[in-house]
Design a protein around this motif. Structure first.
Motif, PDB file in Angstrom:
ATOM      1  N   ALA A  20     136.607 124.321 -22.988  1.00 24.57           N
ATOM      2  CA  ALA A  20     135.714 123.253 -22.530  1.00 24.57           C
ATOM      3  C   ALA A  20     134.282 123.535 -22.933  1.00 24.57           C
ATOM      4  CB  ALA A  20     135.833 123.095 -21.015  1.00 24.57           C
ATOM      5  N   LYS A  21     133.868 124.804 -22.930  1.00 25.68           N
ATOM      6  CA  LYS A  21     132.491 125.149 -23.308  1.00 25.68           C
ATOM      7  C   LYS A  21     132.250 124.983 -24.801  1.00 25.68           C
ATOM      8  CE  LYS A  21     131.515 128.355 -19.523  1.00 25.68           C
ATOM      9  NZ  LYS A  21     131.187 129.762 -19.144  1.00 25.68           N
ATOM     10  N   GLU A  22     133.279 125.237 -25.635  1.00 27.66           N
ATOM     11  CA  GLU A  22     133.111 125.147 -27.081  1.00 27.66           C
ATOM     12  C   GLU A  22     133.092 123.701 -27.570  1.00 27.66           C
ATOM     13  OE1 GLU A  22     136.202 127.388 -28.776  1.00 27.66           O
ATOM     14  OE2 GLU A  22     135.277 129.343 -28.360  1.00 27.66           O
ATOM     15  N   ALA A  23     133.639 122.764 -26.834  1.00 28.37           N
ATOM     16  CA  ALA A  23     133.684 121.354 -27.258  1.00 28.37           C
ATOM     17  C   ALA A  23     132.333 120.705 -26.997  1.00 28.37           C
ATOM     18  CB  ALA A  23     134.771 120.605 -26.524  1.00 28.37           C
ATOM     19  N   VAL A  24     131.476 120.739 -27.986  1.00 35.74           N
ATOM     20  CA  VAL A  24     130.121 120.154 -27.858  1.00 35.74           C
ATOM     21  C   VAL A  24     130.122 118.786 -28.510  1.00 35.74           C
ATOM     22  CG1 VAL A  24     127.693 120.424 -28.398  1.00 35.74           C
ATOM     23  CG2 VAL A  24     129.114 122.433 -27.882  1.00 35.74           C
ATOM     24  N   VAL A  25     129.779 117.786 -27.770  1.00 37.17           N
ATOM     25  CA  VAL A  25     129.743 116.407 -28.289  1.00 37.17           C
ATOM     26  C   VAL A  25     128.412 116.168 -29.010  1.00 37.17           C
ATOM     27  CG1 VAL A  25     129.856 113.953 -27.693  1.00 37.17           C
ATOM     28  CG2 VAL A  25     131.246 115.647 -26.448  1.00 37.17           C
ATOM     29  N   ALA A  26     128.478 115.817 -30.303  1.00 41.06           N
ATOM     30  CA  ALA A  26     127.246 115.567 -31.077  1.00 41.06           C
ATOM     31  C   ALA A  26     126.551 114.313 -30.573  1.00 41.06           C
ATOM     32  CB  ALA A  26     127.584 115.385 -32.554  1.00 41.06           C
ATOM     33  N   PRO A  27     125.230 114.364 -30.444  1.00 41.94           N
ATOM     34  CA  PRO A  27     124.494 113.185 -29.943  1.00 41.94           C
ATOM     35  C   PRO A  27     124.579 112.035 -30.956  1.00 41.94           C
ATOM     36  CG  PRO A  27     122.957 114.818 -30.751  1.00 41.94           C
ATOM     37  CD  PRO A  27     124.311 115.486 -30.740  1.00 41.94           C
ATOM     38  N   VAL A  28     124.714 110.880 -30.445  1.00 35.06           N
ATOM     39  CA  VAL A  28     124.774 109.674 -31.286  1.00 35.06           C
ATOM     40  C   VAL A  28     123.353 109.165 -31.539  1.00 35.06           C
ATOM     41  CG1 VAL A  28     125.623 107.310 -31.491  1.00 35.06           C
ATOM     42  CG2 VAL A  28     127.022 109.092 -30.375  1.00 35.06           C
ATOM     43  N   GLU A  29     122.950 109.130 -32.847  1.00 35.79           N
ATOM     44  CA  GLU A  29     121.611 108.637 -33.188  1.00 35.79           C
ATOM     45  C   GLU A  29     121.648 107.119 -33.352  1.00 35.79           C
ATOM     46  OE1 GLU A  29     120.003 110.535 -36.554  1.00 35.79           O
ATOM     47  OE2 GLU A  29     120.184 112.574 -35.719  1.00 35.79           O
ATOM     48  N   VAL A  30     120.825 106.458 -32.622  1.00 32.17           N
ATOM     49  CA  VAL A  30     120.714 105.001 -32.702  1.00 32.17           C
ATOM     50  C   VAL A  30     119.482 104.655 -33.535  1.00 32.17           C
ATOM     51  CG1 VAL A  30     120.484 102.861 -31.391  1.00 32.17           C
ATOM     52  CG2 VAL A  30     121.817 104.785 -30.464  1.00 32.17           C
ATOM     53  N   SER A  31     119.710 104.129 -34.755  1.00 31.65           N
ATOM     54  CA  SER A  31     118.578 103.788 -35.637  1.00 31.65           C
ATOM     55  C   SER A  31     117.892 102.525 -35.133  1.00 31.65           C
ATOM     56  CB  SER A  31     119.074 103.563 -37.064  1.00 31.65           C
ATOM     57  OG  SER A  31     119.981 102.488 -37.088  1.00 31.65           O
ATOM     58  N   LYS A  32     116.612 102.639 -35.056  1.00 29.99           N
ATOM     59  CA  LYS A  32     115.823 101.483 -34.633  1.00 29.99           C
ATOM     60  C   LYS A  32     115.466 100.630 -35.851  1.00 29.99           C
ATOM     61  CE  LYS A  32     113.728 103.828 -30.691  1.00 29.99           C
ATOM     62  NZ  LYS A  32     112.452 104.185 -30.057  1.00 29.99           N
ATOM     63  N   GLU A  33     115.799  99.336 -35.898  1.00 32.09           N
ATOM     64  CA  GLU A  33     115.494  98.436 -37.009  1.00 32.09           C
ATOM     65  C   GLU A  33     114.004  98.112 -37.017  1.00 32.09           C
ATOM     66  OE1 GLU A  33     116.776  94.043 -38.736  1.00 32.09           O
ATOM     67  OE2 GLU A  33     117.724  94.899 -36.942  1.00 32.09           O
ATOM     68  N   VAL A  34     113.405  98.385 -38.200  1.00 25.29           N
ATOM     69  CA  VAL A  34     111.971  98.120 -38.330  1.00 25.29           C
ATOM     70  C   VAL A  34     111.789  96.676 -38.788  1.00 25.29           C
ATOM     71  CG1 VAL A  34     109.841  98.775 -39.475  1.00 25.29           C
ATOM     72  CG2 VAL A  34     111.547 100.520 -38.894  1.00 25.29           C
ATOM     73  N   VAL A  35     111.157  95.883 -38.020  1.00 19.78           N
ATOM     74  CA  VAL A  35     110.918  94.473 -38.335  1.00 19.78           C
ATOM     75  C   VAL A  35     109.502  94.333 -38.877  1.00 19.78           C
ATOM     76  CG1 VAL A  35     110.844  92.111 -37.454  1.00 19.78           C
ATOM     77  CG2 VAL A  35     112.503  93.768 -36.534  1.00 19.78           C
ATOM     78  N   VAL A  36     109.409  93.924 -40.162  1.00 20.22           N
ATOM     79  CA  VAL A  36     108.101  93.738 -40.791  1.00 20.22           C
ATOM     80  C   VAL A  36     107.741  92.264 -40.717  1.00 20.22           C
ATOM     81  CG1 VAL A  36     106.760  93.962 -42.905  1.00 20.22           C
ATOM     82  CG2 VAL A  36     108.509  95.657 -42.344  1.00 20.22           C
ATOM     83  N   VAL A  37     106.636  91.990 -40.097  1.00 17.15           N
ATOM     84  CA  VAL A  37     106.170  90.610 -39.978  1.00 17.15           C
ATOM     85  C   VAL A  37     105.269  90.303 -41.162  1.00 17.15           C
ATOM     86  CG1 VAL A  37     104.912  88.954 -38.551  1.00 17.15           C
ATOM     87  CG2 VAL A  37     106.301  90.775 -37.484  1.00 17.15           C
ATOM     88  N   ALA A  38     105.697  89.376 -42.053  1.00 19.79           N
ATOM     89  CA  ALA A  38     104.948  89.041 -43.266  1.00 19.79           C
ATOM     90  C   ALA A  38     103.690  88.264 -42.911  1.00 19.79           C
ATOM     91  CB  ALA A  38     105.807  88.235 -44.218  1.00 19.79           C
ATOM     92  N   GLU A  39     102.592  88.687 -43.532  1.00 13.42           N
ATOM     93  CA  GLU A  39     101.334  87.959 -43.366  1.00 13.42           C
ATOM     94  C   GLU A  39     101.432  86.625 -44.097  1.00 13.42           C
ATOM     95  OE1 GLU A  39      98.199  89.004 -42.184  1.00 13.42           O
ATOM     96  OE2 GLU A  39      98.911  90.848 -41.281  1.00 13.42           O
ATOM     97  N   PRO A  40     100.975  85.550 -43.577  1.00 13.69           N
ATOM     98  CA  PRO A  40     101.009  84.255 -44.289  1.00 13.69           C
ATOM     99  C   PRO A  40     100.128  84.301 -45.539  1.00 13.69           C
ATOM    100  CG  PRO A  40      99.692  84.101 -42.284  1.00 13.69           C
ATOM    101  CD  PRO A  40     100.376  85.435 -42.239  1.00 13.69           C
ATOM    102  N   VAL A  41     100.700  83.891 -46.696  1.00 16.01           N
ATOM    103  CA  VAL A  41      99.963  83.899 -47.956  1.00 16.01           C
ATOM    104  C   VAL A  41      99.243  82.564 -48.114  1.00 16.01           C
ATOM    105  CG1 VAL A  41     100.134  84.092 -50.465  1.00 16.01           C
ATOM    106  CG2 VAL A  41     101.651  85.434 -48.983  1.00 16.01           C
ATOM    107  N   ALA A  42      97.934  82.663 -48.334  1.00 13.23           N
ATOM    108  CA  ALA A  42      97.152  81.441 -48.501  1.00 13.23           C
ATOM    109  C   ALA A  42      97.469  80.810 -49.857  1.00 13.23           C
ATOM    110  CB  ALA A  42      95.663  81.758 -48.408  1.00 13.23           C
ATOM    111  N   GLU A  43      97.742  79.529 -49.896  1.00 14.29           N
ATOM    112  CA  GLU A  43      98.064  78.821 -51.125  1.00 14.29           C
ATOM    113  C   GLU A  43      96.798  78.620 -51.962  1.00 14.29           C
ATOM    114  OE1 GLU A  43     100.068  74.591 -52.582  1.00 14.29           O
ATOM    115  OE2 GLU A  43      99.876  75.089 -50.452  1.00 14.29           O
ATOM    116  N   VAL A  44      96.874  79.037 -53.246  1.00 14.53           N
ATOM    117  CA  VAL A  44      95.725  78.911 -54.136  1.00 14.53           C
ATOM    118  C   VAL A  44      95.743  77.516 -54.758  1.00 14.53           C
ATOM    119  CG1 VAL A  44      94.551  79.798 -56.177  1.00 14.53           C
ATOM    120  CG2 VAL A  44      95.747  81.369 -54.621  1.00 14.53           C
TER     121      VAL A  44
END
Length: 330
Positions: A20-44
């Motif tokens: 029981a001591k040797e059975a170590v459960v590896a931690p589950v990494e939860v990746s956080k999604e990076v949301v990039v908010v695009a700046e509005p491009v001014a129309e030339v």
């Protein structure tokens, strides 16, 4: 036997604990999604400026032509000249030009009082469409002077850097004027005629040098009057020394013929040449740059040759041509 059972039980408990001591459960990494908010491009938005009518240059000066054999102390035909050039956008150009003609007389005899005598005023109004098929242009001009009007169409071409030129046609409208024809001592007065006028000049150039063929002719519609002549013209490069510039030009006559309204050869100085190669003209053109936009110019010409007379003889003839003025670019 009892002791053996207890020993086996103890080993089982210890083994289970170690496992029981040797059975170590590896931690589950939860990746956080990076949301990039695009700046509005001014129309030339490209705003094109509306084309406007602009004055591009003004050229003005005095022109004088004096042929030997002038009567009454006449110093020749003269004119004050004004040339104005306009542009509308990239492809349209226009002109408004004027010439005020007068004679200068130094003799008070023959009914003249001496001094300057005003004769007529000529006006030019024209428009041209440039850059048609790259290096072609088409222009229309209205010309008016006293008793006649001219309606002119000009086609210019420059398909290569060594070839350029133009073809010009005019319809000459005479407004009821009359002309007097002298024949064998008899003077005949007839109505002047409308006419067709043609001018052609293709030119070859190389490193500032040039050679052209020139044709000019006018043919009356209602009578037999006509004239036409052909020339070869040579041009030199413009040499500059500081603010000064100078170039040269030669005109050699190949053919010259003229007839009056009755269809007879029209003799006299300036009208008919028996041997065309006897008539030559040379020019020297000079400029001086006052500023980048203002230039003083002058042209001095001299024509020499032999002109056929009515009795078939030849007479030495010469003519001087002088033009000087100022050219301003905007």
């Amino acid at each position: 036997m009892k002791k053996l059972a207890l020993l086996l039980g103890s080993l089982l408990v210890v083994g289970t604990t170690v496992t029981a001591k040797e059975a170590v459960v590896a931690p589950v990494e939860v990746s956080k999604e990076v949301v990039v908010v695009a700046e509005p491009v001014a129309e030339v938005v490209v705003v094109e400026e509306a084309p406007t009518l602009k004055l591009t240059s003004i050229k003005t000066g005095l022109w004088s032509e004096n042929r030997s054999g002038q009567r009454n102390g006449d110093l020749g035909a003269n004119s004050l000249r004004l040339y104005t050039n306009f542009a509308y956008g990239d492809n349209w150009t226009g002109i408004f030009n004027m010439r005020r003609y007068f004679t200068s007389n130094t003799n008070s005899d023959y009914g003249h009082t001496g001094g300057f005598e005003k004769t007529s005023t000529r006006t030019y109004v024209g428009v041209q469409r440039n850059n048609i098929f790259d290096n072609y242009a088409l222009g229309l001009t209205y010309i008016s002077q006293g008793s006649w009007d001219k309606y002119e169409i000009t086609g210019s071409f420059a398909p290569t850097n060594w070839l350029n030129g133009y073809v010009l046609y005019e319809y000459v409208s005479n407004n009821g004027s009359t002309i007097t024809i002298e024949d064998n001592g008899l003077a005949t007065v007839i109505n002047d005629s409308d006419a067709h006028y043609i001018e052609v000049q293709p030119k070859l150039t190389y490193n500032g040098w040039g050679i052209s063929y020139y044709f000019e002719g006018e043919y009356a519609i209602e009578n037999d009057a006509e004239y036409y002549y052909q020339q070869v013209r040579l041009f030199t490069p413009k040499a500059t020394i500081g603010k000064f510039g100078v170039s040269g030009e030669y005109r050699g006559t190949l053919q010259y013929d003229a007839k009056n309204a009755l269809g007879k050869n029209s003799y006299g100085i300036g009208n008919k040449v028996k041997d065309a190669f006897d008539v030559n003209r040379v020019y020297a053109h000079g400029t001086y740059a006052l500023t980048d936009s203002t230039t003083i110019f002058t042209s001095v010409g001299y024509e020499f040759g032999k002109w056929e007379q009515s009795n078939g003889s030849k007479k030495d003839s010469y003519m001087t041509i002088v033009e000087a003025g100022v050219n301003i670019k905007f």
